[in-house]
Design a protein around this motif. Structure first.
Motif, short mmCIF file in Angstrom:
data_model
loop_
_atom_site.label_atom_id
_atom_site.label_comp_id
_atom_site.label_asym_id
_atom_site.label_seq_id
_atom_site.Cartn_x
_atom_site.Cartn_y
_atom_site.Cartn_z
N TRP A 65 20.11 15.01 1.23
CA TRP A 65 20.73 16.11 0.51
C TRP A 65 19.70 17.21 0.28
CZ3 TRP A 65 18.36 12.16 -1.87
CH2 TRP A 65 17.54 12.45 -2.96
N ALA B 282 3.99 10.04 4.27
CA ALA B 282 3.61 11.13 5.18
C ALA B 282 2.82 12.16 4.38
CB ALA B 282 4.88 11.77 5.74
N VAL C 102 0.86 -1.20 0.00
CA VAL C 102 0.00 0.00 0.00
C VAL C 102 0.89 1.24 0.00
CG1 VAL C 102 -1.87 1.22 1.16
CG2 VAL C 102 -1.70 -1.27 1.36
N ALA D 210 2.44 3.79 -3.37
CA ALA D 210 3.30 3.54 -4.54
C ALA D 210 4.21 4.74 -4.76
CB ALA D 210 2.43 3.28 -5.77
N SER D 211 5.19 4.87 -3.85
CA SER D 211 6.16 5.95 -4.01
C SER D 211 7.56 5.34 -3.84
CB SER D 211 5.86 7.06 -3.01
OG SER D 211 6.78 8.11 -3.10
N HIS D 212 8.49 6.07 -3.23
CA HIS D 212 9.86 5.55 -3.11
C HIS D 212 9.87 4.18 -2.42
CE1 HIS D 212 12.18 9.02 -4.52
NE2 HIS D 212 11.17 9.73 -4.06
N ILE E 92 12.33 22.05 2.43
CA ILE E 92 11.44 22.21 1.29
C ILE E 92 11.11 23.68 1.06
CG2 ILE E 92 9.09 21.68 0.45
CD1 ILE E 92 9.52 18.87 1.63
N ARG F 92 10.27 12.18 -5.54
CA ARG F 92 9.68 13.36 -4.91
C ARG F 92 10.67 14.53 -4.79
NH1 ARG F 92 4.50 12.72 -3.03
NH2 ARG F 92 4.48 10.48 -2.86
N GLU G 264 1.57 8.99 7.70
CA GLU G 264 0.21 8.58 7.31
C GLU G 264 -0.08 7.23 7.99
OE1 GLU G 264 -2.16 10.30 5.25
OE2 GLU G 264 -3.16 8.70 6.35
N GLY H 195 7.28 2.03 -1.57
CA GLY H 195 6.40 1.00 -2.13
C GLY H 195 6.93 0.44 -3.44
C1 FAD Z 1 9.17 18.50 -2.18
C2 FAD Z 1 9.98 17.43 -1.50
C3 FAD Z 1 11.36 17.43 -1.61
C4 FAD Z 1 12.12 16.44 -1.00
N1 FAD Z 1 13.47 16.46 -1.12
C5 FAD Z 1 14.20 15.45 -0.58
C6 FAD Z 1 15.61 15.40 -0.78
O1 FAD Z 1 16.20 16.28 -1.40
N2 FAD Z 1 16.28 14.33 -0.26
C7 FAD Z 1 15.66 13.33 0.44
O2 FAD Z 1 16.30 12.37 0.88
N3 FAD Z 1 14.31 13.37 0.66
C8 FAD Z 1 13.58 14.40 0.16
N4 FAD Z 1 12.23 14.44 0.36
C9 FAD Z 1 11.61 13.41 1.23
C10 FAD Z 1 11.33 12.13 0.45
O3 FAD Z 1 10.69 12.44 -0.76
C11 FAD Z 1 10.47 11.19 1.29
O4 FAD Z 1 11.24 10.82 2.43
C12 FAD Z 1 10.08 9.96 0.49
O5 FAD Z 1 9.19 10.32 -0.53
C13 FAD Z 1 9.43 8.92 1.40
O6 FAD Z 1 8.96 7.88 0.60
P1 FAD Z 1 7.74 6.96 1.08
O7 FAD Z 1 7.48 6.01 -0.04
O8 FAD Z 1 8.01 6.44 2.43
O9 FAD Z 1 6.51 7.96 1.27
P2 FAD Z 1 5.78 8.93 0.26
O10 FAD Z 1 6.72 9.42 -0.78
O11 FAD Z 1 5.05 9.93 1.09
O12 FAD Z 1 4.72 8.00 -0.47
C14 FAD Z 1 3.62 7.42 0.17
C15 FAD Z 1 2.59 7.15 -0.91
O13 FAD Z 1 1.52 6.37 -0.34
C16 FAD Z 1 0.29 6.89 -0.81
N5 FAD Z 1 -0.75 6.46 0.14
C17 FAD Z 1 -0.89 6.84 1.44
N6 FAD Z 1 -1.97 6.23 1.98
C18 FAD Z 1 -2.51 5.44 1.01
C19 FAD Z 1 -3.64 4.59 0.97
N7 FAD Z 1 -4.43 4.39 2.04
N8 FAD Z 1 -3.95 3.96 -0.20
C20 FAD Z 1 -3.13 4.14 -1.29
N9 FAD Z 1 -2.04 4.95 -1.31
C21 FAD Z 1 -1.74 5.59 -0.17
C22 FAD Z 1 0.56 8.39 -0.83
O14 FAD Z 1 -0.38 9.09 -1.60
C23 FAD Z 1 1.95 8.42 -1.45
O15 FAD Z 1 1.90 8.36 -2.84
C24 FAD Z 1 11.45 15.42 -0.24
C25 FAD Z 1 10.06 15.43 -0.12
C26 FAD Z 1 9.32 16.42 -0.75
C27 FAD Z 1 7.82 16.43 -0.60
#
Ligand code: FAD
Length: 403
Positions: free
Chosen positions: A328, A117, A15, A17-19, A161, A50, A249, A21
């Protein structure tokens, strides 16, 4: 995949689909998972990087397609079923199913929560055109579509950010004011020297940095026209970006009765309080031996490394997740790279120049009880790599000591 009807195949559901998942799903297949893998995300885009959102995408030098984490064909060739634009609305732990917003229920043998988050929302400026948060590609595309009307921008919050957004907007010749409630920029994540450097860097480029500024209202009739602070000061703006942090989240996990502890609580294998449910990335906290405490990190490094370990553990619990955190940030033509966590340091060592006009950069090393725990490097990529290696060897030692 094993040759069985779809319904009978062992199924892993991911659940988010980002970094985390996307990495987890791909690594699960690479690690030998022979059943179904279903990757569900509620955004309408293929999983994307992201970090460029507040950098190259905002400036317009990269478009949405160029930041995809992997091409669509890679999910196909790894037999990963992608369900995009679909939210998981409930976890039914008794029947091992997830309930989706499109009405489908999917049974799982193993489940991974990579829900990330979301931006903290302020009860200010709601419904006004020109007021934005910056977390998703959709947010940045909306900001970009609005930019032609903007001469003055206010950024609320001087975290990474906010400062990256300020640098990009300033590069477009927009007047930018950053309003920060704390006494210095980047207060939550770094020491005074680095905060001072980034304040000076932004001032050198013409950004107005106001610390100790408590925003009390964001005003306008239909579109935003100004931001007001508690001391009565008013800042005209046609664009306001609010970047005051994120919260994990956790709703799904909480509703399903999983243990929450600064995010979803996981052990060193990424396992939650349910033996069939794992978590990785921004949404969870894990025990970190190097720091003698639990950590919830918000970085690409953590999302990638933790989800790789979790993918292995979803097959068999063999891989403990321990890594040196690193991060970074790009602002103007400066690259900051940080390794380790500097909180609780008792001494620093400084090398190089804190003058923003001097592009040769600097290193601040942070020590606790005589041991280096972290470093911030500006424009010093080789030193950063060496410091990361040094911290990694400490990690191996800490791991040995913890048994
Ligand atoms: C603008 C920006 C710049 C950044 N710059 C940096 C950087 O320079 N260096 C660095 O290391 N990090 C950076 N980060 C942080 C980094 O992007 C996050 O730490 C990283 O995206 C975390 O990945 P994640 O997959 O854990 O969560 P997320 O990227 O938050 O992905 C979670 C996904 O799950 C989905 N989701 C949540 N609940 C549900 C549900 N119930 N059903 C279906 N889908 C769901 C969300 O919509 C989202 O798409 C940045 C973040 C942002 C926003």
């Amino acid at each position: 995949m094993i040759d069985l009807p779809l319904k009978e195949l062992p199924t892993a559901v991911v659940v988010g689909a980002s970094h985390a998942g996307s990495q987890l799903a791909v690594h699960l297949r690479k690690s030998g998972w022979q059943g179904r893998i279903v990757l569900i995300g509620d955004e309408n885009f293929l999983p994307y990087h992201r970090p460029p959102l507040s950098k190259a995408v905002m400036s317009g030098s990269k478009d949405a397609e160029s930041i995809q984490l992997r091409p669509a064909t890679l999910y196909e060739s790894n037999q990963i079923e992608l369900k995009l634009g679909v939210k998981v609305t409930a976890l039914l732990r008794d029947s091992q199913q997830v309930e989706c917003s499109d009405g489908e229920r999917i049974r799982y043998d193993r489940l991974a929560l990579c829900t990330g988050a979301h931006a903290i929302r302020l009860p200010l400026g709601q419904g006004l055109r020109g007021v934005f948060y910056l977390r998703t590609l959709k947010d940045v595309l909306a900001i970009r579509a609005h930019l032609s009307e903007v001469k003055q921008a206010v950024i609320v919050g001087a975290g990474y950010i906010g400062l990256e957004a300020a640098a990009v907007l300033r590069g477009m010749d927009i007047d930018v004011t950053v309003l920060e409630r704390a006494e210095r920029v980047l207060q939550r994540v770094t020491g005074e020297q680095v905060s001072g450097y980034f304040s000076e860097l932004h001032k050198m480029h013409g950004v107005d940095i106001c610390c100790g500024a408590n925003v009390t209202s964001i005003n306008g009739e239909h579109s935003v026209d100004s931001v007001r602070c508690a001391d009565g000061s008013i800042f005209p703006a046609q664009l306001v970006i609010i970047g005051v942090g994120v919260v994990p989240e956790i709703q799904l996990a909480k509703d399903a009765g999983l243990v929450i502890n600064n995010g979803i609580e996981v052990d060193e294998y990424g396992l939650t309080s349910d033996k069939n449910i794992f978590a990785a990335g921004d949404c969870c906290s894990h025990p970190a031996h190097l720091y003698h405490r639990r950590l919830r990190l918000e970085s690409v490094q953590n999302a990638n490394d933790q989800s790789r370990a979790v993918a292995v553990n979803m097959i068999a619990l063999t891989e403990k997740y321990q890594a040196v955190p690193w991060f970074w940030s790009d602002q103007f033509d400066i690259k900051l790279q940080s390794a380790g966590l500097s909180q609780d340091f008792d001494r620093t060592e400084m090398e190089g120049s804190l003058n923003p006009a001097d592009r040769s950069g600097f290193i601040v090393r942070y020590f606790k009880e005589g041991k280096m725990i972290a470093a911030d490097c500006v424009n010093r990529p080789k030193d950063f790599m060496a410091i990361k290696t040094e911290l990694a060897s400490q990690l191996v030692q800490a791991d040995r000591l913890s048994g």
